[in-house]
Design a protein around this motif. Sequence first.
Motif, PDB file in Angstrom:
ATOM      1  N   VAL A  33      39.140  80.166 -33.405  1.00 53.80           N
ATOM      2  CA  VAL A  33      37.728  80.294 -33.056  1.00 53.80           C
ATOM      3  C   VAL A  33      37.382  81.782 -33.024  1.00 53.80           C
ATOM      4  N   ILE A  34      36.361  82.160 -33.793  1.00 56.97           N
ATOM      5  CA  ILE A  34      36.012  83.566 -33.941  1.00 56.97           C
ATOM      6  C   ILE A  34      34.741  83.866 -33.153  1.00 56.97           C
ATOM      7  N   GLN A  35      34.857  84.818 -32.263  1.00 59.35           N
ATOM      8  CA  GLN A  35      33.831  85.143 -31.285  1.00 59.35           C
ATOM      9  C   GLN A  35      32.546  85.701 -31.880  1.00 59.35           C
ATOM     10  N   GLU A  36      31.490  85.653 -31.053  1.00 61.23           N
ATOM     11  CA  GLU A  36      30.260  86.393 -31.315  1.00 61.23           C
ATOM     12  C   GLU A  36      30.485  87.845 -30.871  1.00 61.23           C
ATOM     13  N   ILE A  37      29.407  88.615 -30.746  1.00 65.31           N
ATOM     14  CA  ILE A  37      29.532  89.998 -30.281  1.00 65.31           C
ATOM     15  C   ILE A  37      29.651  90.075 -28.757  1.00 65.31           C
ATOM     16  N   PHE A  38      29.804  88.924 -28.105  1.00 66.73           N
ATOM     17  CA  PHE A  38      29.860  88.896 -26.648  1.00 66.73           C
ATOM     18  C   PHE A  38      31.285  88.721 -26.118  1.00 66.73           C
ATOM     19  N   GLY A  39      32.258  88.782 -27.017  1.00 64.03           N
ATOM     20  CA  GLY A  39      33.650  88.679 -26.604  1.00 64.03           C
ATOM     21  C   GLY A  39      34.130  87.242 -26.473  1.00 64.03           C
ATOM     22  N   TYR A  75      24.489  87.268 -22.258  1.00 61.81           N
ATOM     23  CA  TYR A  75      23.507  87.114 -23.334  1.00 61.81           C
ATOM     24  C   TYR A  75      22.169  87.723 -22.907  1.00 61.81           C
ATOM     25  N   ASP A  76      22.177  89.034 -22.690  1.00 63.45           N
ATOM     26  CA  ASP A  76      20.963  89.747 -22.328  1.00 63.45           C
ATOM     27  C   ASP A  76      20.895  91.017 -23.161  1.00 63.45           C
ATOM     28  N   ALA A  77      19.848  91.810 -22.979  1.00 67.41           N
ATOM     29  CA  ALA A  77      19.654  92.999 -23.801  1.00 67.41           C
ATOM     30  C   ALA A  77      20.825  93.971 -23.679  1.00 67.41           C
ATOM     31  N   GLU A  78      21.322  94.139 -22.461  1.00 70.83           N
ATOM     32  CA  GLU A  78      22.450  95.040 -22.252  1.00 70.83           C
ATOM     33  C   GLU A  78      23.696  94.527 -22.965  1.00 70.83           C
ATOM     34  N   GLY A  79      23.926  93.203 -22.886  1.00 71.20           N
ATOM     35  CA  GLY A  79      25.082  92.622 -23.562  1.00 71.20           C
ATOM     36  C   GLY A  79      24.983  92.748 -25.067  1.00 71.20           C
ATOM     37  N   LYS A  84      26.966  95.049 -29.928  1.00 70.20           N
ATOM     38  CA  LYS A  84      26.752  95.637 -31.252  1.00 70.20           C
ATOM     39  C   LYS A  84      27.517  96.949 -31.393  1.00 70.20           C
ATOM     40  N   ALA A  85      27.543  97.745 -30.319  1.00 73.06           N
ATOM     41  CA  ALA A  85      28.262  99.018 -30.376  1.00 73.06           C
ATOM     42  C   ALA A  85      29.763  98.782 -30.559  1.00 73.06           C
ATOM     43  N   LEU A  86      30.307  97.808 -29.851  1.00 68.36           N
ATOM     44  CA  LEU A  86      31.725  97.500 -29.998  1.00 68.36           C
ATOM     45  C   LEU A  86      32.024  96.978 -31.400  1.00 68.36           C
ATOM     46  N   LYS A  87      31.176  96.087 -31.885  1.00 64.14           N
ATOM     47  CA  LYS A  87      31.352  95.552 -33.246  1.00 64.14           C
ATOM     48  C   LYS A  87      31.350  96.680 -34.273  1.00 64.14           C
ATOM     49  N   ASP A  88      30.399  97.606 -34.117  1.00 67.23           N
ATOM     50  CA  ASP A  88      30.268  98.687 -35.088  1.00 67.23           C
ATOM     51  C   ASP A  88      31.427  99.681 -35.016  1.00 67.23           C
ATOM     52  N   SER A  89      32.155  99.667 -33.903  1.00 67.61           N
ATOM     53  CA  SER A  89      33.298 100.576 -33.770  1.00 67.61           C
ATOM     54  C   SER A  89      34.538 100.038 -34.481  1.00 67.61           C
ATOM     55  N   LEU A  90      34.468  98.785 -34.917  1.00 67.04           N
ATOM     56  CA  LEU A  90      35.598  98.144 -35.589  1.00 67.04           C
ATOM     57  C   LEU A  90      35.300  97.988 -37.069  1.00 67.04           C
ATOM     58  N   ASP A  91      36.317  97.747 -37.855  1.00 63.19           N
ATOM     59  CA  ASP A  91      36.112  97.482 -39.278  1.00 63.19           C
ATOM     60  C   ASP A  91      36.524  96.054 -39.593  1.00 63.19           C
TER      61      ASP A  91
END
Length: 225
Positions: A33-39, A75-79, A84-91
């Motif tokens: 199971v592959i996560q969303e950007i929320f971990g 699941y809020d604006a801060e999350g 997105k920042a964590l996702k963008d830090s990965l390849d």
Amino acid sequence: MTGETITLQASDGQELSAYWVRPETPTHGGVVVIQEIFGVNDHIRSVCDKLADAGYYAVAPALFDRAEPGVELDYDAEGVARGKALKDSLDWDSALLDIDAGAQFLKHEGVRKAAVVGFCWGGTLTWLSACRLAAVDCAVAYYGAQIPSYLDETPRCPIMLHFGEKDASIPAESVARIQAAHPEIPILSYPAGHGFNCDRRADFDKGSAELAWHRTIGLLQQTVG
């Protein structure tokens, strides 16, 4: 049936945590199971539990562990911003190594065939997993927004795509591009927005989620047992 946290090791030596659950009556294959950007949060763990209820072994690698261990976001604006920042830090390649570690773990546990099921960011990773990972025997992607960027790649295994017709982040034109490039792939749409499968999100749509899940389980039964 009780899930537990385990440690996986990717082929480059990276260690990462994962949520792992065995079915009480193991009659089927396994699913990464592959996560969303929320971990790997309550929602992702609940997907694993639901798969185990259906007879599948399920494991959810914590893909953010390469950047920051133990991330679970709301699941809020801060999350959304932090995710997105964590996702963008990965390849993509590193994330695929971690997904492959999940698939290899399943097969080490005796699972004959492994599928991937992913959501949002994980939906795009599901597409790439189907195209690039030999250990993946089936794939189901929910609302993968960046799939159109990889239409020059072809899945190596059966795949199914789910999209919401009211998804503001994935225009109908993007879905049409996928269908035009790969007319052989079932692309299923629902009268719902982005994240319609997640009952923790405002866009949750019970009817669409149930129908998509029924179709997902149907493909899993046909391909991984």
